[in-house]
Design a protein around this motif. Structure first.
Motif, PDB file in Angstrom:
ATOM      1  N   LEU A  61       0.462  -0.913   0.149  1.00  0.00           N
ATOM      2  CA  LEU A  61      -0.098   0.108  -0.129  1.00  0.00           C
ATOM      3  C   LEU A  61       0.728   1.484  -0.109  1.00  0.00           C
ATOM      4  O   LEU A  61       2.199   1.511   0.992  1.00  0.00           O
ATOM      5  CB  LEU A  61      -1.076   0.016   0.806  1.00  0.00           C
ATOM      6  N   ASN A  62      -0.014   2.125  -0.704  1.00  0.00           N
ATOM      7  CA  ASN A  62       1.048   3.288  -0.655  1.00  0.00           C
ATOM      8  C   ASN A  62       0.537   4.843  -0.021  1.00  0.00           C
ATOM      9  O   ASN A  62       1.278   5.585  -0.786  1.00  0.00           O
ATOM     10  CB  ASN A  62       1.660   3.907  -2.380  1.00  0.00           C
ATOM     11  N   ARG A  63       0.092   4.084   1.382  1.00  0.00           N
ATOM     12  CA  ARG A  63      -1.222   5.839   2.396  1.00  0.00           C
ATOM     13  C   ARG A  63      -0.689   4.224   3.414  1.00  0.00           C
ATOM     14  O   ARG A  63      -0.415   3.184   2.880  1.00  0.00           O
ATOM     15  CB  ARG A  63      -1.842   5.673   1.508  1.00  0.00           C
ATOM     16  N   PRO A  64      -1.091   4.888   4.661  1.00  0.00           N
ATOM     17  CA  PRO A  64      -1.508   4.069   5.294  1.00  0.00           C
ATOM     18  C   PRO A  64      -2.155   3.229   5.240  1.00  0.00           C
ATOM     19  O   PRO A  64      -3.299   3.282   4.447  1.00  0.00           O
ATOM     20  CB  PRO A  64      -1.992   5.558   6.054  1.00  0.00           C
ATOM     21  N   ILE A  65      -2.212   2.268   5.790  1.00  0.00           N
ATOM     22  CA  ILE A  65      -2.679   1.874   6.695  1.00  0.00           C
ATOM     23  C   ILE A  65      -4.261   1.032   7.055  1.00  0.00           C
ATOM     24  O   ILE A  65      -3.896   1.786   8.353  1.00  0.00           O
ATOM     25  CB  ILE A  65      -1.798  -0.563   6.455  1.00  0.00           C
ATOM     26  N   ARG A  66      -4.992   0.826   6.463  1.00  0.00           N
ATOM     27  CA  ARG A  66      -6.134   1.079   7.512  1.00  0.00           C
ATOM     28  C   ARG A  66      -6.537  -0.494   8.658  1.00  0.00           C
ATOM     29  O   ARG A  66      -6.913  -1.354   7.654  1.00  0.00           O
ATOM     30  CB  ARG A  66      -7.379   1.762   6.072  1.00  0.00           C
ATOM     31  N   VAL A  67      -7.269  -0.025   9.474  1.00  0.00           N
ATOM     32  CA  VAL A  67      -7.009  -1.074  10.507  1.00  0.00           C
ATOM     33  C   VAL A  67      -8.253  -0.789  11.422  1.00  0.00           C
ATOM     34  O   VAL A  67      -8.590   0.598  11.668  1.00  0.00           O
ATOM     35  CB  VAL A  67      -5.886  -1.012  10.968  1.00  0.00           C
ATOM     36  N   VAL A  68      -9.169  -2.294  11.305  1.00  0.00           N
ATOM     37  CA  VAL A  68     -10.328  -1.533  12.784  1.00  0.00           C
ATOM     38  C   VAL A  68      -9.571  -2.657  14.001  1.00  0.00           C
ATOM     39  O   VAL A  68      -9.496  -3.697  13.990  1.00  0.00           O
ATOM     40  CB  VAL A  68     -11.303  -2.022  11.749  1.00  0.00           C
ATOM     41  N   GLU A  89      -1.075   6.861  17.162  1.00  0.00           N
ATOM     42  CA  GLU A  89      -0.130   7.513  16.657  1.00  0.00           C
ATOM     43  C   GLU A  89       1.219   6.950  15.229  1.00  0.00           C
ATOM     44  O   GLU A  89       2.362   7.805  14.998  1.00  0.00           O
ATOM     45  CB  GLU A  89       1.487   7.738  17.822  1.00  0.00           C
ATOM     46  N   HIS A  90       0.985   5.851  14.950  1.00  0.00           N
ATOM     47  CA  HIS A  90       1.641   5.656  13.957  1.00  0.00           C
ATOM     48  C   HIS A  90       1.750   6.333  12.471  1.00  0.00           C
ATOM     49  O   HIS A  90       0.266   6.001  11.807  1.00  0.00           O
ATOM     50  CB  HIS A  90       2.018   4.125  13.928  1.00  0.00           C
ATOM     51  N   PRO A  91       2.416   6.738  12.079  1.00  0.00           N
ATOM     52  CA  PRO A  91       2.678   7.743  10.494  1.00  0.00           C
ATOM     53  C   PRO A  91       1.880   6.874   9.770  1.00  0.00           C
ATOM     54  O   PRO A  91       1.403   7.621   8.744  1.00  0.00           O
ATOM     55  CB  PRO A  91       3.757   8.417  10.874  1.00  0.00           C
ATOM     56  N   GLU A  92       1.794   5.027   9.793  1.00  0.00           N
ATOM     57  CA  GLU A  92       2.053   4.403   8.124  1.00  0.00           C
ATOM     58  C   GLU A  92       0.883   3.997   8.600  1.00  0.00           C
ATOM     59  O   GLU A  92       0.171   3.099   7.527  1.00  0.00           O
ATOM     60  CB  GLU A  92       3.064   3.531   8.292  1.00  0.00           C
ATOM     61  N   ILE A  93      -0.400   4.439  10.062  1.00  0.00           N
ATOM     62  CA  ILE A  93      -1.117   3.136   9.737  1.00  0.00           C
ATOM     63  C   ILE A  93      -2.412   3.994  10.143  1.00  0.00           C
ATOM     64  O   ILE A  93      -2.552   4.721  10.712  1.00  0.00           O
ATOM     65  CB  ILE A  93      -1.163   2.142  11.184  1.00  0.00           C
ATOM     66  N   GLU A  94      -3.462   4.011   9.932  1.00  0.00           N
ATOM     67  CA  GLU A  94      -4.989   4.952   9.978  1.00  0.00           C
ATOM     68  C   GLU A  94      -5.660   3.616  11.194  1.00  0.00           C
ATOM     69  O   GLU A  94      -6.669   2.514  10.807  1.00  0.00           O
ATOM     70  CB  GLU A  94      -5.506   5.298   8.726  1.00  0.00           C
ATOM     71  N   PHE A  95      -6.162   3.991  11.728  1.00  0.00           N
ATOM     72  CA  PHE A  95      -6.740   4.154  13.405  1.00  0.00           C
ATOM     73  C   PHE A  95      -8.382   4.449  12.790  1.00  0.00           C
ATOM     74  O   PHE A  95      -8.604   4.586  12.577  1.00  0.00           O
ATOM     75  CB  PHE A  95      -6.461   4.090  14.236  1.00  0.00           C
ATOM     76  N   LEU A  96      -9.446   3.281  12.194  1.00  0.00           N
ATOM     77  CA  LEU A  96     -10.755   3.639  11.827  1.00  0.00           C
ATOM     78  C   LEU A  96     -12.429   3.283  13.111  1.00  0.00           C
ATOM     79  O   LEU A  96     -12.861   4.362  13.135  1.00  0.00           O
ATOM     80  CB  LEU A  96     -11.071   2.520  10.461  1.00  0.00           C
ATOM     81  N   GLY A  97     -11.385   2.357  14.290  1.00  0.00           N
ATOM     82  CA  GLY A  97     -12.300   2.296  15.256  1.00  0.00           C
ATOM     83  C   GLY A  97     -11.903   1.273  15.338  1.00  0.00           C
ATOM     84  O   GLY A  97     -11.179   0.081  14.803  1.00  0.00           O
ATOM     85  N   ALA A  98     -12.765   0.998  17.384  1.00  0.00           N
ATOM     86  CA  ALA A  98     -12.379  -0.533  17.749  1.00  0.00           C
ATOM     87  C   ALA A  98     -14.101  -0.648  18.177  1.00  0.00           C
ATOM     88  O   ALA A  98     -14.663   0.099  18.433  1.00  0.00           O
ATOM     89  CB  ALA A  98     -11.694  -0.074  18.367  1.00  0.00           C
ATOM     90  N   PHE A  99     -14.526  -2.173  17.854  1.00  0.00           N
ATOM     91  CA  PHE A  99     -15.636  -2.672  18.183  1.00  0.00           C
ATOM     92  C   PHE A  99     -15.195  -4.022  19.550  1.00  0.00           C
ATOM     93  O   PHE A  99     -14.815  -4.982  19.086  1.00  0.00           O
ATOM     94  CB  PHE A  99     -16.254  -3.356  16.614  1.00  0.00           C
ATOM     95  N   VAL A 107       2.409  -6.347   6.543  1.00  0.00           N
ATOM     96  CA  VAL A 107       1.535  -6.540   5.265  1.00  0.00           C
ATOM     97  C   VAL A 107       1.177  -5.299   4.809  1.00  0.00           C
ATOM     98  O   VAL A 107       0.710  -5.873   3.800  1.00  0.00           O
ATOM     99  CB  VAL A 107       0.208  -7.364   6.812  1.00  0.00           C
ATOM    100  N   LYS A 108       1.011  -4.506   5.408  1.00  0.00           N
ATOM    101  CA  LYS A 108       0.802  -3.108   4.407  1.00  0.00           C
ATOM    102  C   LYS A 108       2.121  -2.879   3.248  1.00  0.00           C
ATOM    103  O   LYS A 108       1.941  -2.429   2.452  1.00  0.00           O
ATOM    104  CB  LYS A 108       1.427  -2.063   5.409  1.00  0.00           C
ATOM    105  N   HIS A 109       3.675  -3.640   3.347  1.00  0.00           N
ATOM    106  CA  HIS A 109       4.104  -3.458   2.700  1.00  0.00           C
ATOM    107  C   HIS A 109       4.694  -4.533   1.596  1.00  0.00           C
ATOM    108  O   HIS A 109       5.496  -4.268   0.573  1.00  0.00           O
ATOM    109  CB  HIS A 109       6.353  -3.501   3.158  1.00  0.00           C
ATOM    110  N   GLY A 110       3.608  -5.265   2.187  1.00  0.00           N
ATOM    111  CA  GLY A 110       3.763  -6.154   1.136  1.00  0.00           C
ATOM    112  C   GLY A 110       5.009  -7.670   0.983  1.00  0.00           C
ATOM    113  O   GLY A 110       5.120  -8.027   0.375  1.00  0.00           O
ATOM    114  N   THR A 111       5.129  -7.332   2.616  1.00  0.00           N
ATOM    115  CA  THR A 111       6.727  -8.398   3.247  1.00  0.00           C
ATOM    116  C   THR A 111       6.040  -9.372   4.213  1.00  0.00           C
ATOM    117  O   THR A 111       6.833  -9.998   4.327  1.00  0.00           O
ATOM    118  CB  THR A 111       7.532  -7.377   3.494  1.00  0.00           C
TER     119      THR A 111
END
Length: 269
Positions: A8-15, A36-46, A227-231
């Protein structure tokens, strides 16, 4: 072994998926790291929980531990206060961080309810993350496009199920493990992404648990970034599948603590 080829060439979107009337300190730390991590976008927690209160915490303990709920609840309250007294700055910073994401942390009665499934799907997550959730069904953990990862404080396939750090020490293992795995339909049978272990020799249960939680958080973030970097490498579990461990009974705790006390007395002589 398989490798995730997508980068992914953007922050990875996680829940995140969890449970309980109150998140454990390590789960709260995990949420703060995600935010807080610049490469992770925290969408929410359930998180699945009937309600949020001290009474709900006690009822949850009673359901899982029986008459041990009373001393365990006392320990929980004491530790809650001691964490603030011993580490006030750290606790204030964490509370401020959590306050910023409060509107993205949802406590729901049924994590598999249709409205929850729809809400998770609407977020369009890349990756799901389990931290102490109930057993998830495919209709939930398959919503994220890259699947769902889970943290298991135990070595697999030998130690599956609940309280596996306790059982590893109870069984006299020299090390206790932590595993980051890709969730599948089985229970702690998914492909391994990251593993780590710590020594148990001559150490208290709480010391081992704390070190495993700290190590597990680091490994979890590493796995997400892979996972984000495909490795990310997904390795099948190898070895003899152990039994599925359950929560210890009061007699198991008493026997274990008795061993711990005798060991300490013996080493002091």
């Amino acid at each position: 072994m398989s490798v995730n080829p997508i980068e992914l060439n953007r922050p990875i979107r996680v829940v995140m998926f969890g449970s309980g009337p109150e998140l454990n300190p390590d789960a709260k730390e995990f949420l703060c790291r995600l935010e807080e991590h610049p490469e992770i976008e925290f969408l929410g927690a359930f998180c699945q929980a009937p309600s949020q209160s001290w009474g709900a915490v006690f009822l949850d303990l009673w359901k899982r531990r029986g008459w041990l709920a009373l001393p365990l609840f006392f320990i929980w309250v004491t530790r809650k206060g001691m964490r603030f007294l011993l580490h006030p700055v750290e606790e204030i910073v964490r509370r401020r961080s959590l306050t910023k994401i409060t509107d993205r942390i949802h406590f729901v009665a049924n994590i598999h309810a249709q409205n929850v499934l729809e809400e998770v799907g609407a977020l369009n997550p890349d990756l799901g993350l389990i931290y102490g959730s109930p057993i998830l069904k495919p209709e939930l953990f398959e919503i994220p496009s890259l699947g769902t990862l889970g943290i298991h404080h135990g070595k697999v396939p030998e130690y599956r199920g609940n309280k596996t750090t306790f059982w590893a020490m109870f069984n006299g293992e020299l090390v206790a493990g932590v595993t980051i795995q890709k969730v599948n339909k089985g229970l702690d049978t998914g492909s391994i992404v990251r593993t780590g272990e710590v020594s148990t020799q001559g150490r208290s249960y709480q010391a081992v648990v704390h070190e495993l939680e700290t190590l597990g958080l680091d490994l979890y973030i590493q796995a997400i970034l892979e996972v984000k970097h495909g490795t990310a490498e997904y390795k099948p579990q190898i070895g003899v599948k152990g039994k599925l461990y359950c929560n210890p009974k009061p007699g198991d705790f008493l026997e274990f603590w008795g061993r711990q006390i005798r060991r300490r007395v013996g080493s002091a002589k």
